[in-house]
Design a protein around this motif. Sequence first.
Motif, mmCIF file in Angstrom:
data_model
loop_
_atom_site.group_PDB
_atom_site.id
_atom_site.type_symbol
_atom_site.label_atom_id
_atom_site.label_comp_id
_atom_site.label_asym_id
_atom_site.label_seq_id
_atom_site.Cartn_x
_atom_site.Cartn_y
_atom_site.Cartn_z
ATOM 1 N N GLU A 1 -6.713 -4.602 11.660
ATOM 2 C CA GLU A 1 -5.410 -4.380 11.035
ATOM 3 C C GLU A 1 -5.256 -5.241 9.780
ATOM 4 O O GLU A 1 -4.748 -4.771 8.748
ATOM 5 N N GLU A 2 -5.672 -6.527 9.869
ATOM 6 C CA GLU A 2 -5.609 -7.392 8.683
ATOM 7 C C GLU A 2 -6.515 -6.843 7.584
ATOM 8 O O GLU A 2 -6.153 -6.856 6.400
ATOM 9 N N ALA A 3 -7.693 -6.372 7.990
ATOM 10 C CA ALA A 3 -8.628 -5.836 7.011
ATOM 11 C C ALA A 3 -8.036 -4.626 6.298
ATOM 12 O O ALA A 3 -8.128 -4.506 5.063
ATOM 13 N N GLU A 4 -7.402 -3.720 7.064
ATOM 14 C CA GLU A 4 -6.814 -2.533 6.447
ATOM 15 C C GLU A 4 -5.745 -2.916 5.432
ATOM 16 O O GLU A 4 -5.684 -2.366 4.326
ATOM 17 N N GLN A 5 -4.918 -3.882 5.803
ATOM 18 C CA GLN A 5 -3.832 -4.287 4.912
ATOM 19 C C GLN A 5 -4.375 -4.820 3.586
ATOM 20 O O GLN A 5 -3.902 -4.444 2.507
ATOM 21 N N LEU A 6 -5.363 -5.698 3.646
ATOM 22 C CA LEU A 6 -5.912 -6.293 2.425
ATOM 23 C C LEU A 6 -6.656 -5.254 1.585
ATOM 24 O O LEU A 6 -6.566 -5.246 0.351
ATOM 25 N N LEU A 7 -7.390 -4.352 2.233
ATOM 26 C CA LEU A 7 -8.140 -3.358 1.488
ATOM 27 C C LEU A 7 -7.217 -2.340 0.826
ATOM 28 O O LEU A 7 -7.487 -1.889 -0.291
ATOM 29 N N ARG A 8 -6.123 -1.985 1.491
ATOM 30 C CA ARG A 8 -5.149 -1.094 0.845
ATOM 31 C C ARG A 8 -4.511 -1.800 -0.351
ATOM 32 O O ARG A 8 -4.292 -1.196 -1.403
ATOM 33 N N GLN A 9 -4.213 -3.085 -0.174
ATOM 34 C CA GLN A 9 -3.617 -3.858 -1.268
ATOM 35 C C GLN A 9 -4.575 -3.924 -2.462
ATOM 36 O O GLN A 9 -4.174 -3.702 -3.616
ATOM 37 N N ALA A 10 -5.842 -4.205 -2.190
ATOM 38 C CA ALA A 10 -6.830 -4.307 -3.262
ATOM 39 C C ALA A 10 -7.041 -2.961 -3.942
ATOM 40 O O ALA A 10 -7.088 -2.868 -5.182
#
Length: 734
Positions: A567-576
């Motif tokens: 979930e943390e990974a998805e959030q950061l990758l969407r942000q990037a």
Amino acid sequence: MSDPMPIDGRASGQGRVFQTGGDQYIEEHHHHYGAGTGSLLEPQSVGPRPPQGATVPDSVRVPLVGRAPGILRDRADLMERLRAAVTGPGGDVHVLHGLGGCGKTAVAHALFMEAVRDHGRVGLWVNASERISLRAGMLAVAGDRGATTGELAAAAGGQRAAADLVWHYLDHSAQRWLLVLDNADDPTVLEEGGWLRTSPLGTVLVTTRHATSPLWRGAGSARHPVGVLPEADAAQVLCDLAPDAGTIESAQKVARRLGCLPLALTLAGSHLSHQLLESWSMDEYDRKLSEDSTALVDQGAASTGSGQSRHLVGRTWQLSLDALAVQGLPEATTLLRLLSCWAAEPVPLYLLMPVARGEVDFGHLDPPLAPDRVEPALRGLLDHSLIGMVEADGRRCVQAHGVLLDSVAAGVPDARRAALAEVAGRLLEAALPPDEAVPSEIYTGWELLAPHVTQLLRAAPGEWSAGLMVRIARQMQHAGNFAGAARHARYAADVAERSLSEEHSVTLAAHDAEARALLFLARRADAEALHRRIWTTRKRVLGGDHPETLWSCAGLGMSLRLLDRLEEAEQLLRQATAAQRRVLGPDALETFVSRSMLVLTLSALGKREEFDEEARVVEDCERFVPPDHLTALLVRHDYGDGLRALGRYAEAEPVARRVLADRARVQGADHPLALAALSLTARVAHGLGKYDEAIAALEELIERREQVLGSEHLLVIENREWLAEWQARAQAQP
């Protein structure tokens, strides 16, 4: 003034009548060479008395060497060939050629002593380094072999051909002989006057740094290269000289650091054995060498008078450079100084091509190096054995000895160091491919440049050299050398932190390259911590929307995905991804990489609709990026792996097969990512129930990964567990 009164005279037999006016010096020489040779009347001299000749050497029967080894190490094959020449019929010239300090004179000394002691030969030793010493020594040889005082005086004074006199007496010697012409580094000294000849009564041995002179190619000549010692023999030299200074293992470390060069080993051993105020061990000496090897080694030299420079590591190369300058090649000094900015490893010749083409200006250096002088300077360094031609990775290279480069670098004036380092760095930069390049540009010998970038960074730490090291680390990662990439990136980061700052862009770029290499090494927690630190620093220093900050954001997301913090990974990758689309554009390579990581994360989360939406990255990438570009390979690979994770094996199969073929063709079948594609293919086949095909692919994967990674690697262990499970499942099938 009236004419002189004529004098009438008559001579008979061998008498002569001379007429002269005024004060004159009249000298006549008659030479008799024994029965059967007749007598020759040399041209008489009428005029002022000739000047006194060169001082005759004290001896030609004793080798005039500064320091001879008590035991000659290695060289057994060479000595056997030379021994056969000395004991054979004679008439040969043997040329020992090689780098200064590699032990040519030591070999000649050992052969000389053995020829006299064991084989009854007359040993004759002449210093051939200069015309004066050669002429005086060779006339002394003639005197030793029977020439009279009058004959020698005539030759010394120019009344007769000196070389003819010497070789007449060598040809009529009552005993067989060995003649050593030592330090003949300028072959023209031997060539002018015809000093180098052969005789059936003896053997001539020449020692020289000049490897390629046409003079060595004559009939009856044999050339023998003399190089550095093998490590075991080099260590034994140190133990011979300083037996109480340490173990053979410690001596091997010192020998490696000194490049197994006999001169350096002899000086080091002498220093260790003759200390008065201190008593260093081999290990302590090794540590001291890291500070200033040339200066420390030269402390082992004894005072040997005018020949001292030949027995100093720090000076021995200058003799050859001085000779090249006299020959009209002062540029050779500049070129060797440039090489001293790099490592003692093969230097590909393509690295120097921009200089020869005039693309890099050497005019501000002293001496300047014009484009048309690069080839002659290279040839001069080769001819004088200061560099050698080698082949590495299928490419023509030149290479110099490490101690030579160290001493040359130490002799560069301080005012010229920065300019040399700048040129060395520009040449390396021009040779490196871009970070993101098509594979034909990536895998073109950059591995040869890595040690030279490391040496430049060590000698001239700064933004430019550290940046080059970061690029090397990235190229290593592209090539699948993840351990090397991590190591080089870490070194660049350490140097950049000291010379620049912890928050400098080059320092952070080095840490970023290190973190990405750590991920491939399965050090996921370390990579996550480092990515987080870089991202935090870049946000504070550069701002949240800076491209480097966004790259770090995506890197942290990738680390979290591999740690199953999805979930943390998805959030950061969407942000990037969103910010990169806005700041860099939808067709930027960084955007495609982040979107590809997001596709994998969504598949791991089982979000099928979002996965299908983001999977359009494959089509978008194919529109903007060449199909064999590494980013294009990454996007297709991740998409195929995402399909597998969602259980969509039929869709994944053609994608996996294409990825495997592309990875093997572009990066090589044993590249870690090609093996990862083979793993994907095996898992897809297993998911489709093609057990035989899956097991065969997995067995091939295990075999090849063992060859590349070793049998104890975590991936190999995991693959073996899969194999046992798959074989059991296949056997259970009806």
